[in-house]
Design a protein around this motif. Structure first.
Motif, PDB file in Angstrom:
ATOM      1  N   TRP A  83      19.971  67.248 145.114  1.00 63.75           N
ATOM      2  CA  TRP A  83      19.059  67.774 146.138  1.00 63.75           C
ATOM      3  C   TRP A  83      18.020  68.709 145.543  1.00 63.75           C
ATOM      4  O   TRP A  83      16.915  68.832 146.076  1.00 63.75           O
ATOM      5  N   ASP A  84      18.347  69.357 144.420  1.00 62.68           N
ATOM      6  CA  ASP A  84      17.319  70.131 143.716  1.00 62.68           C
ATOM      7  C   ASP A  84      16.243  69.191 143.174  1.00 62.68           C
ATOM      8  O   ASP A  84      15.047  69.475 143.263  1.00 62.68           O
ATOM      9  N   SER A  85      16.684  68.062 142.613  1.00 62.52           N
ATOM     10  CA  SER A  85      15.733  67.078 142.080  1.00 62.52           C
ATOM     11  C   SER A  85      14.860  66.500 143.178  1.00 62.52           C
ATOM     12  O   SER A  85      13.646  66.331 143.008  1.00 62.52           O
ATOM     13  N   ILE A  86      15.468  66.189 144.308  1.00 66.25           N
ATOM     14  CA  ILE A  86      14.703  65.644 145.429  1.00 66.25           C
ATOM     15  C   ILE A  86      13.678  66.654 145.917  1.00 66.25           C
ATOM     16  O   ILE A  86      12.525  66.310 146.208  1.00 66.25           O
ATOM     17  N   THR A  87      14.075  67.919 145.998  1.00 68.14           N
ATOM     18  CA  THR A  87      13.151  68.956 146.451  1.00 68.14           C
ATOM     19  C   THR A  87      11.984  69.114 145.487  1.00 68.14           C
ATOM     20  O   THR A  87      10.824  69.206 145.914  1.00 68.14           O
ATOM     21  N   HIS A  88      12.262  69.132 144.185  1.00 71.91           N
ATOM     22  CA  HIS A  88      11.183  69.199 143.192  1.00 71.91           C
ATOM     23  C   HIS A  88      10.230  68.014 143.352  1.00 71.91           C
ATOM     24  O   HIS A  88       9.003  68.179 143.287  1.00 71.91           O
ATOM     25  N   ALA A  89      10.786  66.831 143.545  1.00 69.42           N
ATOM     26  CA  ALA A  89       9.958  65.631 143.687  1.00 69.42           C
ATOM     27  C   ALA A  89       9.096  65.709 144.941  1.00 69.42           C
ATOM     28  O   ALA A  89       7.913  65.353 144.923  1.00 69.42           O
ATOM     29  N   ALA A  90       9.680  66.187 146.039  1.00 71.64           N
ATOM     30  CA  ALA A  90       8.934  66.287 147.294  1.00 71.64           C
ATOM     31  C   ALA A  90       7.789  67.285 147.183  1.00 71.64           C
ATOM     32  O   ALA A  90       6.677  67.033 147.659  1.00 71.64           O
TER      33      ALA A  90
END
Length: 201
Positions: A83-90
């Motif tokens: 979810w950290d990766s998804i947030t960075h991507a978003a």
């Protein structure tokens, strides 16, 4: 990515943004393909090489943003929590590109009203539904690659992708009546999802 491919992506982005800007300003029926092409500095034939309609040009911005989110997600460090990766991507994909920053900032209230009206156009709604299906598949594949799951068989990557895109839809609607940035709204939305959506205190 080669220079030619970068130029094609830049042209696609410029056409999509020009379509959105003009339709928000004038209304869907008062904008021609020729107007969009002229705004982007290309010929109508070039427009037709990228899109089959005005509505497709509008919806492509959402699709391209989601595809880019999937690409950035794949590039994040392997040991980083999902979810950290998804947030960075978003956050990365909501940064405005040069096709946006090259134009004056529109009046927020007028812009929000125009966007809301644009999104009621049936042709645009249909294209957004089609784009969303493609985007969800691309994001599910990226989640599967990070989690060792199979998007063709497992629920998890598809549930995550659907949740992220649902958050993006809610955030986009909230942004129209909220002074908070898209990045901040999306970060908040993804945090709540990753925590299991606990009821507000």
């Amino acid at each position: 990515m080669g220079l030619r491919e970068e130029k094609k992506l830049a042209t696609r982005a410029a056409l999509s943004w020009s379509a959105i800007r003009l339709i928000v300003q004038r209304g869907y029926d008062k904008v021609l393909v020729e107007d969009i092409a002229a705004e982007a500095g290309v010929s109508p034939r070039t427009f037709n090489n990228y899109f089959g309609s005005k509505a497709e040009a509008v919806a492509s911005r959402h699709l391209d943003r989601c595809r880019r989110m999937a690409e950035v997600l794949r590039e994040r460090p392997a040991g980083e929590p999902l979810w950290d990766s998804i947030t960075h991507a978003a956050i990365e994909v909501f940064k405005p590109g040069p096709e946006v920053t090259a134009h004056p900032r529109p009046d927020r209230d007028a812009w929000a009203a125009g966007l809301q009206l644009m999104l009621t156009v049936p042709a645009i709604q249909a294209e957004f539904l089609r784009a969303a299906a493609t985007a969800e598949s691309a994001l599910a594949d990226a989640v599967a690659a990070r989690t060792g799951t199979d998007a063709a068989k497992d629920l998890y990557p598809n549930l995550v992708a659907a949740a992220v895109l649902a958050a993006q839809n809610v955030v986009s609607q909230s942004f129209l009546s909220n002074r908070t940035s898209m990045q901040a709204l999306m970060t908040n939305a993804l945090r709540q999802i990753s925590e299991g959506l606990p009821p507000p205190e």
